[in-house]
Design an enzyme around this catalytic site. Structure first.
Site, PDB file in Angstrom:
ATOM      1  N   SER A   1     -31.262  -7.513  49.957  1.00  0.00           N
ATOM      2  CA  SER A   1     -32.049  -8.279  50.894  1.00  0.00           C
ATOM      3  C   SER A   1     -33.570  -7.326  51.031  1.00  0.00           C
ATOM      4  O   SER A   1     -33.316  -6.015  51.006  1.00  0.00           O
ATOM      5  CB  SER A   1     -31.321  -8.333  52.137  1.00  0.00           C
ATOM      6  OG  SER A   1     -32.197  -8.250  53.386  1.00  0.00           O
ATOM      7  N   LYS A   2     -34.491  -8.125  51.339  1.00  0.00           N
ATOM      8  CA  LYS A   2     -35.748  -7.385  51.821  1.00  0.00           C
ATOM      9  C   LYS A   2     -35.633  -6.250  52.880  1.00  0.00           C
ATOM     10  O   LYS A   2     -36.361  -5.522  53.129  1.00  0.00           O
ATOM     11  CB  LYS A   2     -36.908  -8.212  51.728  1.00  0.00           C
ATOM     12  CG  LYS A   2     -36.970  -9.236  52.880  1.00  0.00           C
ATOM     13  CD  LYS A   2     -37.979 -10.017  52.557  1.00  0.00           C
ATOM     14  CE  LYS A   2     -38.217 -11.333  53.655  1.00  0.00           C
ATOM     15  NZ  LYS A   2     -39.003 -12.243  53.579  1.00  0.00           N
ATOM     16  N   ARG A   3     -34.570  -6.610  53.651  1.00  0.00           N
ATOM     17  CA  ARG A   3     -34.295  -5.804  54.838  1.00  0.00           C
ATOM     18  C   ARG A   3     -34.152  -4.276  54.567  1.00  0.00           C
ATOM     19  O   ARG A   3     -34.101  -3.224  55.190  1.00  0.00           O
ATOM     20  CB  ARG A   3     -33.404  -6.189  55.740  1.00  0.00           C
ATOM     21  CG  ARG A   3     -33.832  -7.491  56.592  1.00  0.00           C
ATOM     22  CD  ARG A   3     -32.951  -7.938  57.377  1.00  0.00           C
ATOM     23  NE  ARG A   3     -31.857  -8.648  56.787  1.00  0.00           N
ATOM     24  CZ  ARG A   3     -30.541  -8.534  57.107  1.00  0.00           C
ATOM     25  NH1 ARG A   3     -29.985  -7.819  58.359  1.00  0.00           N
ATOM     26  NH2 ARG A   3     -29.459  -9.240  56.244  1.00  0.00           N
ATOM     27  N   PHE A   4     -33.529  -4.118  53.275  1.00  0.00           N
ATOM     28  CA  PHE A   4     -33.047  -2.854  52.915  1.00  0.00           C
ATOM     29  C   PHE A   4     -33.699  -2.442  51.722  1.00  0.00           C
ATOM     30  O   PHE A   4     -33.053  -1.303  51.120  1.00  0.00           O
ATOM     31  CB  PHE A   4     -31.335  -2.930  52.577  1.00  0.00           C
ATOM     32  CG  PHE A   4     -30.662  -3.922  53.535  1.00  0.00           C
ATOM     33  CD1 PHE A   4     -30.582  -3.262  54.899  1.00  0.00           C
ATOM     34  CD2 PHE A   4     -29.872  -4.903  53.272  1.00  0.00           C
ATOM     35  CE1 PHE A   4     -30.036  -3.864  55.783  1.00  0.00           C
ATOM     36  CE2 PHE A   4     -29.140  -5.508  54.198  1.00  0.00           C
ATOM     37  CZ  PHE A   4     -29.122  -4.981  55.539  1.00  0.00           C
TER      38      PHE A   4
ATOM     39  N   VAL B   1     -37.428  -5.496  46.813  1.00  0.00           N
ATOM     40  CA  VAL B   1     -36.825  -6.826  45.996  1.00  0.00           C
ATOM     41  C   VAL B   1     -37.775  -7.572  45.225  1.00  0.00           C
ATOM     42  O   VAL B   1     -36.997  -8.468  44.451  1.00  0.00           O
ATOM     43  CB  VAL B   1     -35.911  -7.746  47.191  1.00  0.00           C
ATOM     44  CG1 VAL B   1     -34.865  -6.799  47.907  1.00  0.00           C
ATOM     45  CG2 VAL B   1     -36.939  -8.312  48.232  1.00  0.00           C
TER      46      VAL B   1
END
Ligand code: GLU
Length: 422
Positions: free
Chosen positions: A253-256, A259
């Site tokens: 996920s782009k939150r982590f 990507v």
């Protein structure tokens, strides 16, 4: 039979690294068999369209060496390769389904549909269109059309059937047709949905093998029904695993972290290293070998060695590959990358820096921090020089002496180090 594979990105954002991995496999599968790899832009979801995303995606394929034989900007015998340019093609086929009673007009309002879904959810049923409009007579349909009432066209899913398809990786997958929704094929704005356009296009573009992420498995039975209604042979379906995030449960996920494929290039990863790393995320050569160029991968690729288990996107391993590929490059080959990431350095400076830095470099974006001290003044606390009772006068003398030593460094090296090397 000629193998024809395709990537069909939706320009709703930049290309995800998982999609690049899919593209790599689709490319290898086609090229290995002297087939064709095709790129088609699936832009029917106009609401989610991101300006420039299609062009950036095409550029990513080029940057990673995935040369496509047919596509929006290179043309081909089965174009256009952008779905919004193919509306007249889809019209003919939706008419065919409507005439045969395999699709039907639905005039239900959004409010009614929302209410219907809420009731179904409350009753713990799978939300599914209740087929109110399926019972409309021809006269009622015509009257509604004449009045200009907005409508969608839905697929008439057969009742009480098992829809089966054979997935290359997972084998036979079965669905009960009673669980499948009467999918909207044409939206109220006249634009086809992905589910409809993808089947028409894959058939007309003579695609023989569809590789895509496993999140599309549940869409496949709807597409299988369409192939059957048209009397067309369905392509082979190969649903690839999603890539798991190394730090959090679930998919990347782009939150982590990074990507998008382009982001990795911007961070200074080499496409060659990335390709090598991605090849092994879901495939193995059947041996311990780990290093493959793209051409070698094309030769070695084998559908039988695709994994069912979802791979973890191990960023440390990617760093390892990137470092390895950096060290394989000559200083001349590295020069453009160093220039890009250290624009303040002169060619002369880079000629000295490249051989020293390449040995420990992981990714090019690290360069800036690593040699910051060469290009920027370093802020330090002056009091550090006055430790242990050193007076300011002595500190100045010490600094001047140190400056001389550094300035005479070459001399120093000749005088003191070289004799010991003899
Ligand atoms: N347009 C879909 C996507 O962006 C492609 C799905 C498919 O390959 O059929 O993921």
């Amino acid at each position: 039979m000629t193998i024809r594979t395709r990537m069909a990105p939706s320009p709703t954002g930049d290309l995800h690294i998982g999609s690049l991995r899919t593209a790599l496999y689709a490319y290898a599968s086609a090229k290995q068999n002297n087939g064709q790899f095709i790129v088609r832009i699936e832009d029917t979801d106009q609401k989610r369209l991101v300006v420039g995303a299609a062009d950036r995606t095409l550029q990513v394929f080029k940057d990673f060496g995935l040369v496509y034989d047919e596509g929006p900007d290179v043309g081909g015998d089965y174009g256009p390769y952008v779905q919004t340019q193919r509306f007249n093609i889809y019209q003919k086929y939706i008419k065919e389904l409507l005439d045969k009673g395999l699709a039907y007009y639905c005039f239900c309002t959004e409010e009614r549909l929302v209410e219907m879904r809420n009731i179904q959810k409350a009753a713990k049923k799978i939300p599914k269109y209740d087929r109110k409009c399926l019972s409309l007579t021809k006269a009622e349909i015509n009257a509604n059309l004449e009045k200009g009432i907005p409508y969608v066209v839905r697929l008439k899913v057969p009742d009480n059937e098992t829809i089966v398809f054979n997935d290359t990786i997972r084998g036979e997958i079965k669905f009960n047709s009673n669980d499948i929704d009467d999918q909207v094929l044409i939206k109220s704005n006249g634009i086809p949905t992905y589910h409809f356009a993808v089947v028409i296009d894959d058939h007309l573009m003579k695609i023989t093998q569809v590789m895509r992420g496993e999140e599309w498995i549940s869409s496949t039975p709807k597409q299988i029904i369409l192939y059957r209604y048209f009397g067309w042979e369905a392509p082979e379906f190969c649903h690839l695993t999603v890539l798991l995030d190394p730090t959090h449960p679930g998919k990347m996920s782009k939150r982590f972290g990074t990507v998008f494929a382009q982001q990795f290039i911007d961070e200074g990863y080499l496409p060659t290293a990335m390709n090598n790393f991605l090849m092994l995320l879901g495939w193995n050569p059947g041996t311990d070998r780990e290093l493959f160029t793209l051409d070698e991968f094309v030769k070695e690729f084998n559908l039988k060695h695709l994994h069912v288990k979802q791979p973890v996107f191990d960023r440390k391993k990617l760093d390892y590959f990137n470092g390895l590929y950096i060290r394989k490059m000559t200083d001349d080959q590295l020069l453009p990358y160093f220039k890009k990431f250290l624009p303040q350095a002169t060619d002369d400076q880079l000629a000295t820096l490249i051989p020293i830095l390449k040995d420990r470099l992981v990714k090019f974006s690290d360069l800036k921090e690593q040699v910051k001290f060469l290009f920027e003044d370093i802020a330090y606390d002056k009091n550090l020089l006055l430790k242990k009772g050193t007076s300011p006068e002595i500190a100045v003398q010490m600094l001047e002496a140190a400056k001389k030593v550094i300035t005479d460094f070459t001399d120093l090296q000749n005088k003191f180090i070289s004799p010991y090397l003899c």
